[in-house]
Design a protein around this motif. Structure first.
Motif, mmCIF file in Angstrom:
data_model
loop_
_atom_site.group_PDB
_atom_site.id
_atom_site.type_symbol
_atom_site.label_atom_id
_atom_site.label_comp_id
_atom_site.label_asym_id
_atom_site.label_seq_id
_atom_site.Cartn_x
_atom_site.Cartn_y
_atom_site.Cartn_z
ATOM 1 N N GLY A 104 84.332 -24.106 11.273
ATOM 2 C CA GLY A 104 83.040 -24.753 11.437
ATOM 3 C C GLY A 104 83.090 -26.007 12.291
ATOM 4 N N LEU A 105 82.079 -26.199 13.138
ATOM 5 C CA LEU A 105 81.960 -27.366 14.006
ATOM 6 C C LEU A 105 80.694 -28.146 13.675
ATOM 7 C CD1 LEU A 105 82.873 -25.773 17.476
ATOM 8 C CD2 LEU A 105 84.412 -26.869 15.834
ATOM 9 N N TRP A 106 80.721 -29.439 14.021
ATOM 10 C CA TRP A 106 79.550 -30.300 13.910
ATOM 11 C C TRP A 106 79.154 -30.778 15.299
ATOM 12 C CZ3 TRP A 106 80.398 -34.287 9.349
ATOM 13 C CH2 TRP A 106 80.535 -33.579 8.145
ATOM 14 N N LYS A 376 72.821 -36.423 10.016
ATOM 15 C CA LYS A 376 72.464 -37.301 11.129
ATOM 16 C C LYS A 376 73.735 -37.720 11.850
ATOM 17 C CE LYS A 376 72.559 -41.846 8.845
ATOM 18 N NZ LYS A 376 71.798 -43.097 8.598
ATOM 19 N N GLY A 377 73.566 -38.169 13.099
ATOM 20 C CA GLY A 377 74.705 -38.641 13.861
ATOM 21 C C GLY A 377 75.045 -40.084 13.534
ATOM 22 N N GLY A 378 76.105 -40.599 14.174
ATOM 23 C CA GLY A 378 76.501 -41.985 13.975
ATOM 24 C C GLY A 378 77.795 -42.122 13.205
ATOM 25 N N ASP A 379 78.109 -43.362 12.828
ATOM 26 C CA ASP A 379 79.394 -43.699 12.221
ATOM 27 C C ASP A 379 79.569 -43.030 10.862
ATOM 28 O OD1 ASP A 379 81.783 -44.889 11.489
ATOM 29 O OD2 ASP A 379 81.173 -46.899 12.103
ATOM 30 N N ARG A 387 73.828 -42.525 3.485
ATOM 31 C CA ARG A 387 73.401 -43.190 4.715
ATOM 32 C C ARG A 387 74.407 -43.027 5.846
ATOM 33 N NH1 ARG A 387 72.581 -48.870 1.806
ATOM 34 N NH2 ARG A 387 74.471 -48.032 0.836
ATOM 35 N N ALA A 388 75.550 -42.415 5.576
ATOM 36 C CA ALA A 388 76.604 -42.290 6.581
ATOM 37 C C ALA A 388 76.239 -41.251 7.634
ATOM 38 C CB ALA A 388 77.919 -41.917 5.909
ATOM 39 N N GLY A 389 76.851 -41.392 8.809
ATOM 40 C CA GLY A 389 76.651 -40.439 9.891
ATOM 41 C C GLY A 389 77.729 -39.373 9.907
ATOM 42 N N GLU A 398 70.002 -39.512 16.236
ATOM 43 C CA GLU A 398 68.996 -38.453 16.261
ATOM 44 C C GLU A 398 69.542 -37.097 16.705
ATOM 45 O OE1 GLU A 398 68.361 -40.837 20.159
ATOM 46 O OE2 GLU A 398 69.035 -41.182 18.104
ATOM 47 N N VAL A 399 70.761 -37.049 17.228
ATOM 48 C CA VAL A 399 71.395 -35.761 17.527
ATOM 49 C C VAL A 399 72.160 -35.356 16.274
ATOM 50 C CG1 VAL A 399 72.986 -34.506 19.016
ATOM 51 C CG2 VAL A 399 71.513 -36.279 19.982
ATOM 52 N N THR A 400 71.570 -34.485 15.499
ATOM 53 C CA THR A 400 72.066 -34.172 14.160
ATOM 54 C C THR A 400 73.238 -33.191 14.216
ATOM 55 O OG1 THR A 400 70.415 -32.428 13.971
ATOM 56 C CG2 THR A 400 69.821 -34.616 13.136
#
Length: 511
Positions: A104-106, A376-379, A387-389, A398-400
């Motif tokens: 699986g990839l994200w 969600k994206g991010g750290d 709340r983590a990305g 916003e790029v999920t």
């Protein structure tokens, strides 16, 4: 026999990890499976002074073939996450990496920035410092770096730790156009494509280090293709080392979602279909990237349908977008929905992500490591905090991730000298001689006389029968140097034989 999982240990305690069991019997040095000799395959060979082969390979342990082609080193190793193993080897300047099918990839997308962390003991900048003010450039250059190898996990700071106790900036975000990078990305393509990634190794990848470090040091490494550049994989401050891979012919990318919308089917009815590479451009990479300020290995894929149906995206805001100027024209600036892939059996499939961490992770809650998709994206930061990305702080929120909407077969290879074996001039036998004309010496005679009664009774003669002289010369169309390699220094830190703690894919580190 099990050892403590790194995911359950506090950040500050990582340096003190010890195996919970002491092995009484000697074990193989799993960090160097060649026993310190990547040419081990000739270790039992020795040509003596009086032997005829001395004229071809000299006296002693041979280092070339009879045609004077130099021997090449062989390395092997392995890496794992969640006790799922991937095996790497290097032979004849070809890296082979074999792991599991349908991994699986994200999805993530770089935002054109680099996060730089304050060095230990450095004063750093004040809270409201202007990062574009030339007066601050010396401090930015001296006190901050994107990777602090001497500081281990302590070099990373969580998103909520931006300010130190005395109000100094623990980290700063710089666009790749910032003066610190001395305009090396001035003509860079807009970073407008997402990449799909997953963790392949433990921190420091100790059991694969010799093989992978060698691969990263060869001429074919650190060469990024057009899709990879549009995904930002050539930004060295984010991706420290990269190696482009090719899939074996039967390996595939798989996309979930073709059943969604059909009667009786919802998003939890999963069904992956093969992506059509004839209608989809795809690039694959093994990358080294700091994660919690430790080097890990990740597999990364970048896709774009050949129809150009709109995988591109730029956030129309911030210093990076402004730096692009006219180069940003025509690129979509609305956040992308789930992408639609061409399918090998015809038609298309819109990727549908899952709310779970991954299909091979049935119970991360058992070891306090979440189990839900971050969505969600991010750290990644304090995951499993909701709340983590899903990746790094240099990526769009916003790029999920579309967790496991895309699967990939971990079955890759890479020509480390940068040349395919389909090259008609590669591996020619005159490479060792270094000349277009090569003389061959042999025992003379009449060769090819038919002696089988069937042919003799019929009076048949061999049309290829001929007198072969004691020497003749072949004239090659061209001459090229033999395939060679860049020698790497033997690491001094990879000699221990005790096992390292197991790792969990993108582990959760406690404060």
């Amino acid at each position: 026999m099990k050892f403590p999982s790194i995911c359950s240990l506090p950040l500050l305690g990582l340096a003190m990890i010890e195996p919970s069991v002491v092995l009484a019997d000697p074990v193989a040095n799993l960090r160097d499976l060649t026993g310190g000799d990547p040419f081990f395959y000739t270790s039992d060979q020795y040509v003596r002074e009086g032997e005829g082969q001395k004229a071809l390979v000299g006296v002693g342990r041979p280092s070339t073939t009879h045609s004077r082609i130099p021997h090449l080193p062989f390395y092997m190793g392995y890496m794992n996450t969640n006790y799922t193993y991937r095996f790497v080897s290097v032979a004849e300047q070809v890296l082979i990496m074999i792991g599991e099918g349908k991994h699986g990839l994200w999805r993530t997308q770089e935002n054109g920035f680099v996060r730089e962390y304050r060095k230990k003991g450095a004063a750093g900048l004040e809270k409201d410092a202007n990062l574009e003010d030339p007066k601050n450039f010396d401090v930015i250059k001296k006190d901050y770096a994107s990777y602090l190898p001497d500081e281990s996990y302590a070099g990373y700071k969580y998103p909520d730790e931006q300010l130190s106790a005395d109000g100094r900036l623990n980290f700063i975000d710089l666009p790749i156009s910032h003066a610190k990078y001395e305009a090396k990305y001035a003509d860079h393509e807009p970073i407008d494509l997402a990449n799909y990634y997953c963790t392949m190794s433990e921190a420091d990848y100790p059991y694969a280090f010799q093989a992978v470090n060698f691969a990263f040091s060869q001429p074919g490494a650190n060469v990024v293709g057009p899709l990879g550049r549009r995904a930002g994989l050539d930004i060295k401050e984010n991706y420290t080392r990269v190696l482009r891979l090719k899939q074996f012919p039967d390996a595939r990318t798989w996309v979930n979602g073709v059943n969604v919308g059909q009667p009786g089917r919802d998003s939890l009815h999963v069904d992956w279909k093969a992506v059509d590479y004839d209608r989809t451009d795809a690039e694959f990479y093994l990358v080294e990237r700091p994660f919690f300020n430790k080097p890990y290995l990740f597999v990364v894929a970048v896709y774009e349908p050949k129809s150009g149906n709109g995988f591109a995206y730029l956030r129309p805001n911030g210093a990076y977008f402004r730096s692009l100027g006219d180069r940003a024209k025509g690129v979509r600036t609305t956040a992308p929905a789930a992408p639609t892939f061409p399918l090998k059996d015809g038609g298309t499939g819109q990727a549908v992500g899952l709310p779970i961490y991954g299909v091979h992770h049935p119970d991360r809650a058992a070891y306090s490591s979440g189990g839900a998709c971050p969505l969600k994206g991010g750290d990644w930061g304090r995951y499993p905090d909701p709340r983590a990305g899903s990746g790094w702080p240099t990526q769009y929120e916003e790029v999920t991730p579309l967790c496991d909407a895309v699967l990939i077969d971990i079955k890759f290879y890479s020509n480390l000298d940068g040349r395919d074996w389909s090259d008609p001039d590669k591996y020619l036998a005159n490479a060792g001689a270094g000349t277009r004309t090569v003389e061959y010496k042999m025992q003379p005679g009449t060769y090819g006389i038919f002696t089988d009664p069937y042919n003799v009774a019929a009076g048949r003669s061999n049309p290829e029968q001929q007198e072969v002289p004691d020497r003749l010369s072949l004239n090659y169309r061209t001459v090229q140097k033999p395939v060679s390699y860049v020698e790497t220094a033997k690491p001094t830190s990879n000699t221990a034989t005790a096992p390292v703690p197991s790792t969990s894919c993108r582990q959760a580190l406690a404060k």
